[in-house]
Design a protein around this motif. Sequence first.
Motif, PDB file in Angstrom:
ATOM      1  N   UNK A 156       0.813  -1.222   0.000  1.00 17.95           N
ATOM      2  CA  UNK A 156       0.000   0.000   0.000  1.00 17.95           C
ATOM      3  C   UNK A 156       0.846   1.271   0.000  1.00 17.95           C
ATOM      4  N   UNK A 157       1.982   1.245   0.695  1.00 20.00           N
ATOM      5  CA  UNK A 157       2.841   2.426   0.749  1.00 20.00           C
ATOM      6  C   UNK A 157       3.490   2.706  -0.596  1.00 20.00           C
ATOM      7  N   UNK A 158       3.786   1.655  -1.359  1.00 20.27           N
ATOM      8  CA  UNK A 158       4.396   1.831  -2.676  1.00 20.27           C
ATOM      9  C   UNK A 158       3.441   2.485  -3.656  1.00 20.27           C
ATOM     10  N   UNK A 159       2.149   2.314  -3.438  1.00 19.32           N
ATOM     11  CA  UNK A 159       1.160   2.969  -4.295  1.00 19.32           C
ATOM     12  C   UNK A 159       1.101   2.363  -5.675  1.00 19.32           C
ATOM     13  N   UNK A 160       1.026   3.226  -6.676  1.00 14.48           N
ATOM     14  CA  UNK A 160       0.768   2.786  -8.040  1.00 14.48           C
ATOM     15  C   UNK A 160      -0.704   2.981  -8.346  1.00 14.48           C
ATOM     16  N   UNK A 165      -5.984   4.479  -7.131  1.00 13.64           N
ATOM     17  CA  UNK A 165      -7.146   5.011  -7.841  1.00 13.64           C
ATOM     18  C   UNK A 165      -8.308   4.043  -7.983  1.00 13.64           C
ATOM     19  N   UNK A 166      -8.130   2.754  -7.674  1.00 11.05           N
ATOM     20  CA  UNK A 166      -9.237   1.802  -7.802  1.00 11.05           C
ATOM     21  C   UNK A 166     -10.412   2.242  -6.939  1.00 11.05           C
ATOM     22  N   UNK A 167     -11.609   1.959  -7.400  1.00 11.62           N
ATOM     23  CA  UNK A 167     -12.794   2.346  -6.647  1.00 11.62           C
ATOM     24  C   UNK A 167     -12.873   1.612  -5.311  1.00 11.62           C
ATOM     25  N   UNK A 168     -12.322   0.398  -5.261  1.00  7.64           N
ATOM     26  CA  UNK A 168     -12.240  -0.363  -4.013  1.00  7.64           C
ATOM     27  C   UNK A 168     -10.917  -1.102  -3.989  1.00  7.64           C
ATOM     28  N   UNK A 188      -3.170  -0.780   6.783  1.00 12.55           N
ATOM     29  CA  UNK A 188      -4.371   0.058   6.811  1.00 12.55           C
ATOM     30  C   UNK A 188      -4.008   1.537   6.801  1.00 12.55           C
ATOM     31  N   UNK A 189      -3.021   1.906   7.605  1.00 11.23           N
ATOM     32  CA  UNK A 189      -2.612   3.308   7.675  1.00 11.23           C
ATOM     33  C   UNK A 189      -2.012   3.772   6.344  1.00 11.23           C
ATOM     34  N   UNK A 193      -3.439   6.631   3.741  1.00 11.62           N
ATOM     35  CA  UNK A 193      -2.614   7.754   3.286  1.00 11.62           C
ATOM     36  C   UNK A 193      -2.594   7.849   1.761  1.00 11.62           C
ATOM     37  N   UNK A 194      -2.582   6.709   1.084  1.00  9.56           N
ATOM     38  CA  UNK A 194      -2.517   6.693  -0.379  1.00  9.56           C
ATOM     39  C   UNK A 194      -3.867   6.993  -1.022  1.00  9.56           C
ATOM     40  N   UNK A 195      -4.966   6.570  -0.372  1.00 11.44           N
ATOM     41  CA  UNK A 195      -6.267   6.571  -1.028  1.00 11.44           C
ATOM     42  C   UNK A 195      -7.240   7.624  -0.500  1.00 11.44           C
ATOM     43  N   UNK A 196      -6.917   8.244   0.603  1.00  5.67           N
ATOM     44  CA  UNK A 196      -7.831   9.242   1.141  1.00  5.67           C
ATOM     45  C   UNK A 196      -9.158   8.619   1.535  1.00  5.67           C
ATOM     46  N   UNK A 197     -10.259   9.092   0.940  1.00  3.67           N
ATOM     47  CA  UNK A 197     -11.587   8.615   1.307  1.00  3.67           C
ATOM     48  C   UNK A 197     -12.030   7.389   0.502  1.00  3.67           C
TER      49      UNK A 197
END
Length: 229
Positions: A156-160, A165-168, A188-189, A193-197
Amino acid sequence: MHLDQGHTHDGPVAVSADAHRADGRRRALRIGLGGPVGSGKTATVAALCRALRDEWSLAVVTNDIYTREDAEFLLREAVLPPERITAVETGACPHTAIRDDISANLEAVEDLEDEVGPLELILVESGGDNLTATFSKGLVDAQIFVIDVAGGDDIPRKGGPGVTTADLLVVNKTDLAPYVGSDLGRMAADAKAQRGELPVVFQSLRAEGGDGVEAVADWVRARLAAWAA
């Protein structure tokens, strides 16, 4: 097990300009499932089919590079009647067929609607890809991205684009966390941080007494209800 799922975004789903077929009928809602090899995409698709098949008319399109292995797994598991499961052999990197040249997948989707329709939901499973995998908006209306804890709790921290941007976002195989040294709280944290809401679901399809696919199925139900309205 669910950690920091965020908002479920149960509000209205935007209806794209091509929400109707050429004959004027409403087409099925299309949801794409992507993620790395071995993250549990096909198992998630199978579980979703079992959870939703008595409520909605659905079908599945799978993608593999040179085989039809994922479709064959779903057929063996009898999650849907055989005519509701079809396969695309991409012959190239998986993201090509879901993002760059979507013609084979679009043809498969349209053939399903012609042959077994009317359908309300079509799940399009990508072949295993990396964290940059995203679906063309011309192919799907929403995207689920599946990762698993065995791939490392730093994913999750690496992002991409797949993660951010996935909806879920589904973090799968949480039952393995103690055995592979993954910190679910950290994941989870980092996801937050990567996905916001944007929502995140932590899922185990195997843990006894676990919630299984229900959180993801509820998210799909919300999309379907809004689409049908």
